[in-house]
Scaffold this motif. Structure first.
Motif, short mmCIF file in Angstrom:
data_model
loop_
_atom_site.label_atom_id
_atom_site.label_comp_id
_atom_site.label_asym_id
_atom_site.label_seq_id
_atom_site.Cartn_x
_atom_site.Cartn_y
_atom_site.Cartn_z
N PHE A 186 0.83 -1.19 0.00
CA PHE A 186 0.00 0.00 0.00
C PHE A 186 0.87 1.24 0.00
CE2 PHE A 186 -3.13 3.08 1.38
CZ PHE A 186 -4.25 2.65 0.67
N SER A 187 0.58 2.15 -0.94
CA SER A 187 1.31 3.40 -1.07
C SER A 187 0.61 4.48 -0.26
CB SER A 187 1.35 3.82 -2.55
OG SER A 187 1.69 5.17 -2.69
N LYS A 188 1.37 5.12 0.64
CA LYS A 188 0.82 6.22 1.44
C LYS A 188 0.49 7.41 0.53
CE LYS A 188 4.31 5.14 4.55
NZ LYS A 188 5.39 5.53 5.44
N LYS A 189 1.33 7.65 -0.46
CA LYS A 189 1.15 8.78 -1.37
C LYS A 189 -0.07 8.61 -2.26
CE LYS A 189 3.45 11.18 -5.16
NZ LYS A 189 4.64 11.21 -6.02
N HIS A 190 -0.20 7.45 -2.88
CA HIS A 190 -1.29 7.21 -3.84
C HIS A 190 -2.56 6.66 -3.19
CE1 HIS A 190 1.45 8.12 -7.08
NE2 HIS A 190 2.32 7.27 -6.58
N LYS A 191 -2.43 6.25 -1.93
CA LYS A 191 -3.55 5.66 -1.19
C LYS A 191 -4.19 4.50 -1.98
CE LYS A 191 -4.34 9.80 1.50
NZ LYS A 191 -3.06 10.36 1.20
N ALA A 192 -3.31 3.67 -2.49
CA ALA A 192 -3.71 2.50 -3.27
C ALA A 192 -2.56 1.49 -3.24
CB ALA A 192 -4.00 2.90 -4.72
N PHE A 193 -2.89 0.26 -3.61
CA PHE A 193 -1.84 -0.76 -3.68
C PHE A 193 -1.04 -0.58 -4.96
CE2 PHE A 193 -4.69 -2.76 -0.63
CZ PHE A 193 -3.77 -3.22 0.30
N VAL A 194 0.26 -0.78 -4.84
CA VAL A 194 1.16 -0.72 -5.99
C VAL A 194 1.95 -2.02 -6.03
CG1 VAL A 194 1.35 1.80 -6.02
CG2 VAL A 194 2.95 0.49 -4.63
N ILE A 195 2.26 -2.47 -7.23
CA ILE A 195 3.03 -3.70 -7.40
C ILE A 195 4.40 -3.52 -6.74
CG2 ILE A 195 4.08 -5.29 -9.06
CD1 ILE A 195 1.02 -5.36 -8.99
N GLU A 196 4.79 -4.50 -5.95
CA GLU A 196 6.07 -4.43 -5.26
C GLU A 196 7.18 -4.92 -6.19
OE1 GLU A 196 7.38 -4.12 -1.00
OE2 GLU A 196 6.33 -6.01 -1.19
N PRO A 197 8.17 -4.05 -6.48
CA PRO A 197 9.27 -4.49 -7.34
C PRO A 197 10.18 -5.49 -6.64
CG PRO A 197 9.56 -2.18 -6.66
CD PRO A 197 8.28 -2.67 -6.06
N ILE A 198 11.03 -6.12 -7.42
CA ILE A 198 12.00 -7.04 -6.81
C ILE A 198 12.91 -6.23 -5.88
CG2 ILE A 198 11.91 -8.69 -8.72
CD1 ILE A 198 14.59 -7.54 -9.69
N PRO A 199 13.47 -6.87 -4.86
CA PRO A 199 14.24 -6.12 -3.85
C PRO A 199 15.31 -5.18 -4.41
CG PRO A 199 13.85 -8.32 -3.05
CD PRO A 199 13.34 -8.28 -4.49
N SER A 200 16.04 -5.61 -5.41
CA SER A 200 17.11 -4.76 -5.94
C SER A 200 16.58 -3.53 -6.68
CB SER A 200 18.03 -5.57 -6.86
OG SER A 200 17.29 -6.06 -7.97
N SER A 201 15.30 -3.50 -6.99
CA SER A 201 14.70 -2.36 -7.70
C SER A 201 13.94 -1.42 -6.78
CB SER A 201 13.75 -2.87 -8.79
OG SER A 201 14.46 -3.59 -9.76
N ARG A 202 13.90 -1.71 -5.50
CA ARG A 202 13.18 -0.86 -4.55
C ARG A 202 14.03 0.34 -4.16
NH1 ARG A 202 11.27 -6.03 -1.01
NH2 ARG A 202 10.06 -6.96 -2.69
#
Length: 89
Positions: free
Chosen positions: A44-60
């Motif tokens: 869940f994104s605090k900014k967008h107030k919606a769920f966002v796809i979680e990238p692979i760890p190295s891309s976060r």
């Protein structure tokens, strides 16, 4: 050993055959933080107030982690309850 000696890694907020929303402990370079997740693949994104796809760890990025992580499980739960209260008003 007692159940209270074990570390809690996840709290279930909602469950349905289509999706499960949880508060999960996530470990990273900045230590342990909590995320609100949907079916384990979106945060869940605090900014967008919606769920966002979680990238692979190295891309976060740090920006992504700041937007989707909470210092405590209680902080995540409080945020979730506030968002849901706003949605129902």
């Amino acid at each position: 050993m007692k159940i209270d000696d074990l570390k809690v890694l996840q709290y279930e907020l909602t469950f349905s055959p289509m999706e499960t929303i949880t508060i999960e402990l996530r470990r990273g370079c900045d230590g342990e933080k909590w995320a609100i997740t949907k079916s384990g693949y979106a945060a869940f994104s605090k900014k967008h107030k919606a769920f966002v796809i979680e990238p692979i760890p190295s891309s976060r990025t740090d920006k992504y982690l700041d937007d989707t992580r909470f210092n405590t499980a209680q902080d995540a739960l409080d945020f979730w309850e506030n968002i849901n209260a706003l949605a129902t008003n």
